[in-house]
Motif scaffolding. Sequence first.
Motif, short mmCIF file in Angstrom:
data_model
loop_
_atom_site.label_atom_id
_atom_site.label_comp_id
_atom_site.label_asym_id
_atom_site.label_seq_id
_atom_site.Cartn_x
_atom_site.Cartn_y
_atom_site.Cartn_z
N ALA A 93 31.75 42.67 22.66
CA ALA A 93 32.10 42.31 21.28
C ALA A 93 30.87 42.41 20.38
CB ALA A 93 32.70 40.92 21.22
N GLY A 94 29.73 41.96 20.87
CA GLY A 94 28.50 42.03 20.10
C GLY A 94 28.06 43.45 19.81
N LEU A 95 28.37 44.35 20.74
CA LEU A 95 28.03 45.76 20.57
C LEU A 95 29.10 46.53 19.80
CD1 LEU A 95 26.76 46.56 24.20
CD2 LEU A 95 25.35 46.37 22.14
N GLY A 96 30.24 45.87 19.59
CA GLY A 96 31.36 46.56 18.96
C GLY A 96 31.97 47.60 19.90
N ALA A 97 31.85 47.34 21.20
CA ALA A 97 32.32 48.28 22.22
C ALA A 97 33.57 47.74 22.92
CB ALA A 97 31.21 48.50 23.26
N PRO A 98 34.41 48.62 23.41
CA PRO A 98 35.55 48.16 24.20
C PRO A 98 35.09 47.69 25.58
CG PRO A 98 35.52 50.56 24.13
CD PRO A 98 34.42 50.07 23.22
N LEU A 99 35.84 46.77 26.15
CA LEU A 99 35.57 46.27 27.49
C LEU A 99 36.70 46.72 28.40
CD1 LEU A 99 34.02 44.39 29.50
CD2 LEU A 99 35.58 42.57 28.75
N THR A 100 36.36 47.23 29.56
CA THR A 100 37.37 47.57 30.57
C THR A 100 37.16 46.65 31.77
OG1 THR A 100 37.48 49.88 29.86
CG2 THR A 100 38.34 49.36 32.05
N VAL A 101 38.20 45.87 32.07
CA VAL A 101 38.20 44.96 33.21
C VAL A 101 38.72 45.73 34.41
CG1 VAL A 101 39.13 42.81 34.15
CG2 VAL A 101 38.58 42.97 31.71
N VAL A 102 37.91 45.82 35.46
CA VAL A 102 38.24 46.64 36.63
C VAL A 102 38.34 45.76 37.87
CG1 VAL A 102 37.42 48.51 38.13
CG2 VAL A 102 37.05 48.64 35.66
N THR A 103 39.33 46.05 38.70
CA THR A 103 39.38 45.44 40.02
C THR A 103 39.71 46.53 41.03
OG1 THR A 103 40.14 43.53 41.30
CG2 THR A 103 41.83 44.77 40.12
N ALA A 104 39.34 46.29 42.26
CA ALA A 104 39.59 47.24 43.34
C ALA A 104 40.61 46.63 44.30
CB ALA A 104 38.30 47.54 44.09
N TYR A 105 41.39 47.49 44.90
CA TYR A 105 42.29 47.03 45.95
C TYR A 105 42.14 47.96 47.14
CZ TYR A 105 45.48 50.63 44.18
OH TYR A 105 46.03 51.81 43.75
N ALA A 106 42.23 47.38 48.33
CA ALA A 106 41.96 48.13 49.55
C ALA A 106 43.19 48.84 50.10
CB ALA A 106 41.37 47.21 50.60
N LYS A 107 44.34 48.17 50.04
CA LYS A 107 45.54 48.75 50.62
C LYS A 107 46.76 48.16 49.94
CE LYS A 107 44.66 45.49 54.33
NZ LYS A 107 44.39 45.31 55.71
N ASP A 108 47.92 48.60 50.33
CA ASP A 108 49.15 48.16 49.69
C ASP A 108 49.70 46.88 50.32
OD1 ASP A 108 49.13 50.18 47.83
OD2 ASP A 108 50.09 51.58 49.20
N SER A 109 48.85 45.88 50.46
CA SER A 109 49.25 44.56 50.93
C SER A 109 48.23 43.56 50.42
CB SER A 109 49.34 44.51 52.45
OG SER A 109 48.06 44.72 53.01
N THR A 110 48.51 42.29 50.57
CA THR A 110 47.60 41.26 50.08
C THR A 110 46.90 40.60 51.26
OG1 THR A 110 49.01 40.84 48.19
CG2 THR A 110 47.42 39.14 48.75
N GLU A 111 45.58 40.46 51.13
CA GLU A 111 44.78 39.83 52.16
C GLU A 111 43.77 38.92 51.47
OE1 GLU A 111 41.66 41.23 55.63
OE2 GLU A 111 42.95 42.70 54.70
N VAL A 112 43.61 37.70 51.97
CA VAL A 112 42.65 36.76 51.40
C VAL A 112 41.46 36.66 52.34
CG1 VAL A 112 42.25 34.38 50.68
CG2 VAL A 112 44.47 35.45 50.26
N VAL A 113 40.25 36.83 51.78
CA VAL A 113 39.03 36.76 52.57
C VAL A 113 38.17 35.64 52.00
CG1 VAL A 113 36.96 38.00 53.28
CG2 VAL A 113 39.11 39.24 53.01
N GLU A 114 37.77 34.70 52.85
CA GLU A 114 36.92 33.60 52.41
C GLU A 114 35.54 33.74 53.05
OE1 GLU A 114 38.60 29.68 52.59
OE2 GLU A 114 40.63 30.50 52.38
N ILE A 115 34.51 33.70 52.20
CA ILE A 115 33.13 33.74 52.66
C ILE A 115 32.39 32.65 51.92
CG2 ILE A 115 31.00 35.09 52.82
CD1 ILE A 115 32.73 37.61 52.82
N GLY A 116 31.93 31.65 52.65
CA GLY A 116 31.26 30.52 52.01
C GLY A 116 32.21 29.81 51.07
N ASN A 117 31.77 29.58 49.84
CA ASN A 117 32.59 28.90 48.84
C ASN A 117 33.45 29.84 48.02
OD1 ASN A 117 31.61 26.37 49.50
ND2 ASN A 117 29.86 26.57 48.13
N ASP A 118 33.30 31.14 48.24
CA ASP A 118 34.05 32.11 47.44
C ASP A 118 35.24 32.67 48.22
OD1 ASP A 118 32.70 32.23 44.93
OD2 ASP A 118 31.03 33.19 45.97
#
Length: 143
Positions: free
Chosen positions: A27-52
Amino acid sequence: MSGTVIVGVDGSTTSFKAATRAATVAAGLGAPLTVVTAYAKDSTEVVEIGNDTWVLDSAEQAEKLTNQVAFKLREVVPGATIQTKALRGKPTDALVTAAEDLEAQLIVVGNVGMKGLGRLLGSVATSVAQNAPCDVYIVKTDR
């Protein structure tokens, strides 16, 4: 360059911190932001590492995640121009590919995984910094 800012999200609190910073910078630059996420496969999997917790989702769930993040960001940074993109593959590859495709000027990532065992094994932030076609802003999100 188009001036686009790219940010990667995975549904975690820390990735939303990075996304909030990215929206503010874009917003400060007057630029658009693109929010990106990656997915590994066509199913849902939850991975826990430490607190994340990472959610590796199908394309539909990945798109839903980016849309939810974009909606929240529009509330936090009114007037921001925000787009979304869900790409199949590893997070680093998704961010670098999006940056190349959109001729981004900046990729924003959080610093999760840059300490301890994650540092030895490699983190998304480190990999993006090594492979990005543009500048990379690493946000301190672990506090």
